[in-house]
Design a protein around this motif. Structure first.
Motif, short mmCIF file in Angstrom:
data_model
loop_
_atom_site.label_atom_id
_atom_site.label_comp_id
_atom_site.label_asym_id
_atom_site.label_seq_id
_atom_site.Cartn_x
_atom_site.Cartn_y
_atom_site.Cartn_z
N GLY A 72 0.77 -1.23 0.00
CA GLY A 72 0.00 0.00 0.00
C GLY A 72 0.80 1.28 0.00
O GLY A 72 0.29 2.35 -0.33
N SER B 258 5.65 -2.79 2.66
CA SER B 258 4.70 -1.94 3.41
C SER B 258 4.27 -2.58 4.73
O SER B 258 3.21 -2.26 5.26
CB SER B 258 3.47 -1.62 2.55
OG SER B 258 3.83 -0.94 1.37
N LEU C 152 -6.50 -0.10 5.62
CA LEU C 152 -7.13 -1.00 4.66
C LEU C 152 -8.57 -1.30 5.05
O LEU C 152 -9.10 -2.39 4.79
CB LEU C 152 -6.33 -2.28 4.49
CG LEU C 152 -4.90 -2.09 3.94
CD1 LEU C 152 -4.16 -3.42 3.86
CD2 LEU C 152 -4.93 -1.41 2.56
N PRO D 279 -4.86 3.62 -0.68
CA PRO D 279 -6.08 2.85 -0.95
C PRO D 279 -7.24 3.22 -0.04
O PRO D 279 -8.40 3.17 -0.46
CB PRO D 279 -5.64 1.39 -0.76
CG PRO D 279 -4.37 1.45 0.00
CD PRO D 279 -3.73 2.74 -0.34
N CYS E 143 -1.75 10.37 1.59
CA CYS E 143 -2.44 9.55 0.59
C CYS E 143 -2.51 10.16 -0.80
O CYS E 143 -2.63 9.43 -1.79
CB CYS E 143 -3.86 9.24 1.07
SG CYS E 143 -4.82 10.69 1.51
#
Length: 438
Positions: A54, A95, A234, A260, A284
């Protein structure tokens, strides 16, 4: 708060280790003794980043920046009358914080590295740095808020019992808070209601801390904060948070999400009819690819800007300007510039400078001493440890860099990241003004 002031020429790390007594020294577990190390003609640099998973966007520039470093040392590195070959040994954290620590241990024990480099969020920098501190391995890290790196490892800036072997350069959370609110202040008509999305990870916990984080900072400025609590990375459903923001009429949403998760949140928010005038997110939406994943719904999302082609700095390693480095990345990869280019390059600039100044690049203490004495102008600005702009004893291990604010603007060929606020760094030019999300 009183800092420990030592006479010039006295090394803080060695002084504190000696004062603490031999019984408190941390034992190194490396299998490579100094005698064995001395026989090797090659300096080995360990490098740990999230090249998959990620957080992989942070490592997008790794290969090119390593190639530039290798070009700089292609003829060998002459130090103290000896010319050394230099090798970079790369490991992927995937990650995953646990794997980051595991591969750092592998680089130290099995690969016998002489210097460790690591980057890209506390999920990588913290476990790698923790292993290096235990193993007495000199380590330089970046691309994580300095306080999330320092205090996230259970250190207190007020205590001299900090770190001896691990050093970090990057802005801190206070720089984020100031930059974000400076951007918001440009817009008229916003209410003072802010919704917060902070995950249960070192970054999120540091930014949401009720005593030192963003909520008390905002409260002091008259903002009302809606904080739904920490969520797991997540996550696949942000409906509860969205409902709270809508109920409390939040004109501003901010947070520190992984890519994500933000894609999930923003898509669900728009589907549920909630489009706040301002959405300012850390981490992000740093990368063009993350914004492009939103289609045409990324216009005027705002974020921090640690580095850009318009930053007025140049490389100590090859003389390239920020603009030239960004252009070289685009020409080589066919992709748009991305912020980690600058800091990945700077990390290898600092490594080269440290090794060049080390009394013995195969001696771990000598390399640590050279890191502590760093004062270098890089592609991201000055990196110098021991300055007074970091509180308490943390200043011995931390160097801050500049932070400005930017917005993603939809253009004919994709998105451009436009700097819209530079109050914290006037030398970095703005290219537009803050705009509300339509």
């Amino acid at each position: 708060m009183n800092k420990l002031i030592l006479p010039r020429g006295i090394n803080r790390r060695r002084f504190l280790k000696g004062a603490a007594g031999a019984g408190t020294a941390i034992a190194a577990t490396s299998l490579f003794t100094p005698a064995i190390r001395a026989q090797a003609p090659t300096i080995r640099i360990g490098y740990v980043t999230p090249q998959s998973g990620g957080l992989a966007g942070f490592a997008e520039a790794d290969q090119m920046m390593i190639e530039m470093f290798q070009q700089a040392v292609a003829g060998g590195l002459a130090i103290g009358g000896t010319t050394y070959n230099v090798e970079v040994v790369v490991r992927d954290s995937q990650s995953n914080p646990n794997r980051a620590g595991e591969v750092a241990q592998e680089l130290i024990v099995s690969e016998g590295v002489d210097l460790m480099l690591t980057a890209s969020t506390p999920d990588t920098t913290n476990p790698v740095s923790t292993v290096c501190e235990l193993e007495q391995m000199p380590c330089i890290s970046t691309m994580a808020p300095w306080d999330a790196w320092f205090m996230g490892r259970q250190a207190n800036p007020a205590s001299p019992e900090g770190f001896f072997y691990t050093y970090h350069f990057f802005p801190g959370s206070a720089d984020w808070f100031t930059t974000y609110t400076n951007m918001w202040a440009q817009l008229d008509g916003l209410n003072q209601n802010v919704g917060g999305l902070w995950p249960n990870d070192p970054d999120g916990n540091a930014f949401s801390d009720p005593n030192t984080g963003f909520p008390p900072f905002l409260a002091n400025l008259g903002y009302d904060v809606t904080d739904p609590g920490r969520y797991a990375n997540l996550s696949d459903d942000f409906s509860a948070q969205i409902a709270q923001f809508q109920q409390n009429d939040c004109d501003i949403v901010t947070g520190l999400m992984i890519p994500p998760d933000f894609t999930t949140y923003w898509t669900q928010s728009l589907q549920q009819g909630y489009r706040p005038p301002v959405c300012t997110m850390g981490r992000c939406i740093l990368f063009p690819s993350a914004v492009e994943a939103l289609g045409d719904q990324g216009h005027n999302l705002s974020t921090e800007v640690w580095w850009s082609p318009s930053h007025p700095y140049s490389s100590s390693m090859n003389g390239m300007s920020a603009a030239e480095l960004a252009q070289a990345f685009t020409e080589q990869t066919g992709r748009q510039w991305t912020q980690p280019i600058g800091f990945t390059h700077a990390l290898f600039e600092v490594a080269l400078d440290v090794l060049s100044r080390s009394a013995d690049p195969k001696d771990l203490d000598a390399n640590t001493d050279a890191i502590a004495a760093t004062n270098l102008e890089t592609i991201v600005g000055q990196v110098a440890f021991g300055r007074d702009n970091v509180p308490g004893f943390a200043s011995a291990n931390v160097s801050t860099t500049k932070l400005v604010g930017g917005q993603w603007r939809l253009a004919d060929e994709g998105y451009d990241l436009v700097i819209v606020d530079n109050q914290t760094a006037p030398e970095i030019e703005v290219a537009g003004e803050m705009e509300a999300i339509a």
